[in-house]
Design a protein around this motif. Structure first.
Motif, PDB file in Angstrom:
ATOM      1  N   PHE A 220       0.841  -1.187   0.000  1.00 30.44           N
ATOM      2  CA  PHE A 220       0.000   0.000   0.000  1.00 30.44           C
ATOM      3  C   PHE A 220       0.885   1.248   0.000  1.00 30.44           C
ATOM      4  N   PRO A 221       0.387   2.374  -0.513  1.00 31.49           N
ATOM      5  CA  PRO A 221       1.152   3.629  -0.382  1.00 31.49           C
ATOM      6  C   PRO A 221       1.366   3.960   1.093  1.00 31.49           C
ATOM      7  N   LYS A 222       2.607   4.162   1.498  1.00 34.73           N
ATOM      8  CA  LYS A 222       2.925   4.291   2.923  1.00 34.73           C
ATOM      9  C   LYS A 222       2.277   5.515   3.560  1.00 34.73           C
ATOM     10  N   HIS A 223       2.257   6.649   2.853  1.00 35.54           N
ATOM     11  CA  HIS A 223       1.656   7.843   3.454  1.00 35.54           C
ATOM     12  C   HIS A 223       0.147   7.674   3.611  1.00 35.54           C
ATOM     13  N   THR A 224      -0.474   6.896   2.733  1.00 35.50           N
ATOM     14  CA  THR A 224      -1.911   6.647   2.836  1.00 35.50           C
ATOM     15  C   THR A 224      -2.214   5.754   4.031  1.00 35.50           C
ATOM     16  N   ILE A 225      -1.352   4.792   4.259  1.00 29.35           N
ATOM     17  CA  ILE A 225      -1.528   3.905   5.407  1.00 29.35           C
ATOM     18  C   ILE A 225      -1.481   4.689   6.713  1.00 29.35           C
ATOM     19  N   GLU A 226      -0.619   5.688   6.778  1.00 31.61           N
ATOM     20  CA  GLU A 226      -0.543   6.477   8.003  1.00 31.61           C
ATOM     21  C   GLU A 226      -1.834   7.241   8.246  1.00 31.61           C
ATOM     22  N   ARG A 227      -2.484   7.709   7.183  1.00 25.44           N
ATOM     23  CA  ARG A 227      -3.783   8.368   7.338  1.00 25.44           C
ATOM     24  C   ARG A 227      -4.825   7.375   7.851  1.00 25.44           C
ATOM     25  N   LEU A 228      -4.810   6.177   7.289  1.00 24.36           N
ATOM     26  CA  LEU A 228      -5.771   5.166   7.730  1.00 24.36           C
ATOM     27  C   LEU A 228      -5.485   4.746   9.166  1.00 24.36           C
ATOM     28  N   ARG A 229      -4.220   4.714   9.546  1.00 25.38           N
ATOM     29  CA  ARG A 229      -3.859   4.378  10.913  1.00 25.38           C
ATOM     30  C   ARG A 229      -4.476   5.382  11.904  1.00 25.38           C
ATOM     31  N   LEU A 230      -4.374   6.659  11.566  1.00 30.52           N
ATOM     32  CA  LEU A 230      -4.922   7.705  12.431  1.00 30.52           C
ATOM     33  C   LEU A 230      -6.441   7.605  12.538  1.00 30.52           C
ATOM     34  N   ILE A 231      -7.083   7.256  11.423  1.00 29.17           N
ATOM     35  CA  ILE A 231      -8.540   7.084  11.441  1.00 29.17           C
ATOM     36  C   ILE A 231      -8.919   5.927  12.359  1.00 29.17           C
ATOM     37  N   CYS A 232      -8.229   4.807  12.225  1.00 29.34           N
ATOM     38  CA  CYS A 232      -8.529   3.643  13.065  1.00 29.34           C
ATOM     39  C   CYS A 232      -8.330   3.971  14.541  1.00 29.34           C
ATOM     40  N   ARG A 233      -7.234   4.662  14.857  1.00 30.17           N
ATOM     41  CA  ARG A 233      -6.975   5.054  16.245  1.00 30.17           C
ATOM     42  C   ARG A 233      -8.115   5.908  16.784  1.00 30.17           C
ATOM     43  N   SER A 234      -8.538   6.872  15.980  1.00 27.11           N
ATOM     44  CA  SER A 234      -9.582   7.793  16.424  1.00 27.11           C
ATOM     45  C   SER A 234     -10.887   7.066  16.711  1.00 27.11           C
ATOM     46  N   VAL A 235     -11.301   6.180  15.771  1.00 24.87           N
ATOM     47  CA  VAL A 235     -12.567   5.466  15.954  1.00 24.87           C
ATOM     48  C   VAL A 235     -12.486   4.518  17.144  1.00 24.87           C
ATOM     49  N   ILE A 236     -11.368   3.822  17.279  1.00 17.33           N
ATOM     50  CA  ILE A 236     -11.199   2.887  18.402  1.00 17.33           C
ATOM     51  C   ILE A 236     -11.252   3.632  19.730  1.00 17.33           C
ATOM     52  N   GLN A 238     -12.834   6.417  20.277  1.00 19.47           N
ATOM     53  CA  GLN A 238     -14.223   6.833  20.478  1.00 19.47           C
ATOM     54  C   GLN A 238     -15.074   5.699  21.038  1.00 19.47           C
ATOM     55  N   ARG A 239     -14.683   4.481  20.751  1.00 18.35           N
ATOM     56  CA  ARG A 239     -15.434   3.314  21.228  1.00 18.35           C
ATOM     57  C   ARG A 239     -14.940   2.818  22.588  1.00 18.35           C
ATOM     58  N   GLY A 240     -14.024   3.551  23.187  1.00 18.27           N
ATOM     59  CA  GLY A 240     -13.547   3.167  24.510  1.00 18.27           C
ATOM     60  C   GLY A 240     -12.179   2.542  24.531  1.00 18.27           C
ATOM     61  N   GLY A 241     -11.539   2.462  23.372  1.00 19.59           N
ATOM     62  CA  GLY A 241     -10.192   1.921  23.314  1.00 19.59           C
ATOM     63  C   GLY A 241     -10.154   0.411  23.440  1.00 19.59           C
ATOM     64  N   PHE A 242      -8.951  -0.127  23.542  1.00 26.42           N
ATOM     65  CA  PHE A 242      -8.777  -1.574  23.613  1.00 26.42           C
ATOM     66  C   PHE A 242      -9.107  -2.132  24.992  1.00 26.42           C
ATOM     67  N   ASP A 243      -9.256  -1.260  25.990  1.00 27.89           N
ATOM     68  CA  ASP A 243      -9.528  -1.732  27.340  1.00 27.89           C
ATOM     69  C   ASP A 243     -11.012  -1.996  27.580  1.00 27.89           C
ATOM     70  N   LYS A 244     -11.870  -1.409  26.757  1.00 23.88           N
ATOM     71  CA  LYS A 244     -13.300  -1.639  26.917  1.00 23.88           C
ATOM     72  C   LYS A 244     -13.651  -3.012  26.352  1.00 23.88           C
ATOM     73  N   LYS A 245     -14.213  -3.860  27.192  1.00 19.54           N
ATOM     74  CA  LYS A 245     -14.479  -5.239  26.791  1.00 19.54           C
ATOM     75  C   LYS A 245     -15.432  -5.302  25.611  1.00 19.54           C
ATOM     76  N   MET A 246     -15.012  -6.001  24.554  1.00 19.96           N
ATOM     77  CA  MET A 246     -15.831  -6.143  23.355  1.00 19.96           C
ATOM     78  C   MET A 246     -16.520  -7.503  23.390  1.00 19.96           C
ATOM     79  N   LYS A 247     -17.844  -7.487  23.419  1.00 19.58           N
ATOM     80  CA  LYS A 247     -18.592  -8.744  23.497  1.00 19.58           C
ATOM     81  C   LYS A 247     -18.929  -9.271  22.108  1.00 19.58           C
ATOM     82  N   GLU A 248     -19.774  -8.552  21.395  1.00 19.24           N
ATOM     83  CA  GLU A 248     -20.227  -9.012  20.085  1.00 19.24           C
ATOM     84  C   GLU A 248     -19.866  -7.975  19.033  1.00 19.24           C
ATOM     85  N   PRO A 249     -18.859  -8.238  18.194  1.00 16.05           N
ATOM     86  CA  PRO A 249     -18.434  -7.263  17.185  1.00 16.05           C
ATOM     87  C   PRO A 249     -19.559  -6.945  16.201  1.00 16.05           C
TER      88      PRO A 249
END
Length: 490
Positions: A220-236, A238-249
């Motif tokens: 993948f284009p490396k600079h594009t991946i960094e943008r997608l990385r930031l988006i994933c971090r932001s959404v995660i 917003q959902r409480g991060g990795f510490d919030k227990k995920m029951k049913e995806p």
């Protein structure tokens, strides 16, 4: 048996057909000049043989043209061919860790954990998103049509599929169809752009992976991946991060959060790169292949009004059966002829026209040939799918081939647009769900007509720099004519 030191005379002595190899490139002289699927079709036509010898630079490989050998590799002896030959390198963790490129033992665990995202129940959860985005698409077509604009199919439908993936997989509001722009569209456009450097990157990844680390290529284009990385971090976050227990995806990101939590509970470290790798491959694999297939379907129907009318009649009858209500995914699955149209389109233009595998152990192809462990093997699906032995008059667009009463007579393993066996495409059901909803709504609301001076479907220019069988011709446009007696969409 031939090994890594195979010379030209070994192929000849054993009666294995082959093209004379280039002294440096071997059989890969077509790269960056011709789409690999076009080359595979020509090789199939030139050699009426169950397999053909090739060289990937100086490495010997094999192209399989036989449905029976294909069945053995994909299903019967799949344990020996579980892994892809293609791979990215240590310098490209995102490209080398995703579900498409990663191999066992990681692949088996990853596939098991992600399969739950594509159950029937999960698909039903996304039906509302698909319906809303389909209505946006219809409005966009109406707006363009009112301005007498001919519509470039792949551009329009890429906007649509990006919106679907953005919201159903990432939970991000994406309105590319409505506004002409979105963050997800910007990322997707960069994924679609195959210049010289990215073309060489993919050529290396698919046909000679050792070069990836040498030239620091990336999937993948490396600079594009960094943008997608930031988006994933932001959404995660917003959902409480990795510490919030995920029951049913509920979507892909939920599944990735849960996957990381389960790995942590088992004492396994799962890096952010690993998670971003899965997000990246689902985006590029989901939006572009679906947009391409939709483009080919609509374009074929424009050139074949008799099939278009038959499809419209089937959709209209189904609407009457359900008394004009919005058609559910289960109702849409009843569109027998429609399913046949999609399959016939995929027979002509499968997004991935060939499947690569690598032998884990020495493997006997037949009494004349045993390939050693490490030998790359390419299954020539795009060649078999236009073989008149299996599909009479193969270049004719004939959806009747895939009607239930006819499909059962088709030779098994001659139709492989989604692969088969353990590594078959994980997103196949989701793709059909989106295609059924969007295309049936378009056909019900619009008549599609050919624009003068545009190429026939089999004359459309396809991608040369990349490896997927995608339309690239700017002349691939159609005219949408509203069916005036309809006052509302499906």
């Amino acid at each position: 048996m031939f090994g890594n030191g195979l010379m030209l005379r070994n192929y000849s002595r054993r009666g294995i057909p082959h093209y004379p190899p280039h002294p440096i490139l071997g059989s890969l002289t077509f790269l960056q000049r011709q789409n690999p699927s076009i080359w595979m079709r020509q090789l199939y036509k030139d050699f009426k043989a169950p397999y053909v010898g090739i060289w990937l630079f100086w490495r010997p490989g094999l192209v399989i043209n036989s449905p029976e050998i294909t069945r053995r590799i994909l299903v019967k002896d799949s344990e020996n061919f579980r892994n892809h030959f293609l791979s990215s390198g240590k310098t490209d963790p995102i490209g080398s860790l995703n579900l498409f490129t990663v191999n066992d033992p990681i692949w088996t665990s990853l596939r098991r954990r992600l399969t739950g995202v594509f159950t029937s129940a999960k698909l039903k959860m996304h039906s509302g998103i698909v319906r809303i985005k389909t209505n946006d698409l219809l409005e966009r077509i109406r707006d363009e049509t009112s301005k007498n604009n001919n519509i470039h199919l792949r551009k329009l439908l890429s906007d649509f599929t990006v919106d679907i993936i953005g919201e159903s997989a990432f939970g991000i509001v994406s309105e590319s169809v409505k506004t002409g722009n979105s963050v997800m569209k910007e990322i997707a456009q960069e994924f679609m752009n195959f210049g010289l450097h990215r073309g060489l990157s993919w050529s290396s990844i698919f046909f000679f992976p050792e070069l990836v680390d040498v030239f620091r290529f990336s999937f993948f284009p490396k600079h594009t991946i960094e943008r997608l990385r930031l988006i994933c971090r932001s959404v995660i976050n917003q959902r409480g991060g990795f510490d919030k227990k995920m029951k049913e995806p509920k979507d892909l990101l939920d599944a990735l959060i849960k996957m990381k939590q389960e790995a942590s509970e088992e004492g396994e470290e799962m890096s952010e790169d690993f998670l971003v790798a899965q997000a990246s491959i689902f985006l590029v694999g989901g939006f572009d292949t679906s947009a391409s297939t939709m483009s080919w379907v609509i374009y074929h129907l424009a050139w074949h009004p008799e099939h278009q009318q038959r499809l419209y009649d089937e959709i209209q009858n189904l609407k009457q059966k359900y008394e004009g209500e919005d058609l559910s995914p289960s109702a849409l699955s009843e569109l027998t002829y429609y399913n046949s149209v999609i399959k016939e389109t995929l027979r002509h233009f499968p997004p991935m026209g060939w499947l690569d595998r690598v032998a884990t152990k020495d493997y006997q192809i037949d009494e004349n040939l045993t390939i050693p462990a490490g030998t790359p093997v390419y299954l020539n699906a795009v060649g078999m799918q236009v073989d008149p032995q299996y599909f009479p008059d193969p270049m004719v667009f004939n959806p009747d081939r895939f009607l239930p009463e006819n499909e059962r007579n088709n030779t098994p393993f001659t139709f492989l647009p989604f692969g088969d066996g353990p590594r078959a495409c994980i997103g196949m059901r989701f793709a059909f769900h989106v295609l059924r909803q969007a295309l049936s709504s378009i056909i019900y609301n619009f008549e599609i007509r050919v624009v003068p001076d545009t190429p026939k479907p089999n004359e459309v220019e396809v991608e040369k720099k990349g490896t997927f069988f995608m339309p690239m011709d700017e002349r691939m446009v159609v005219q949408f004519v509203p069916r005036e007696h309809l006052q509302s969409s499906m």
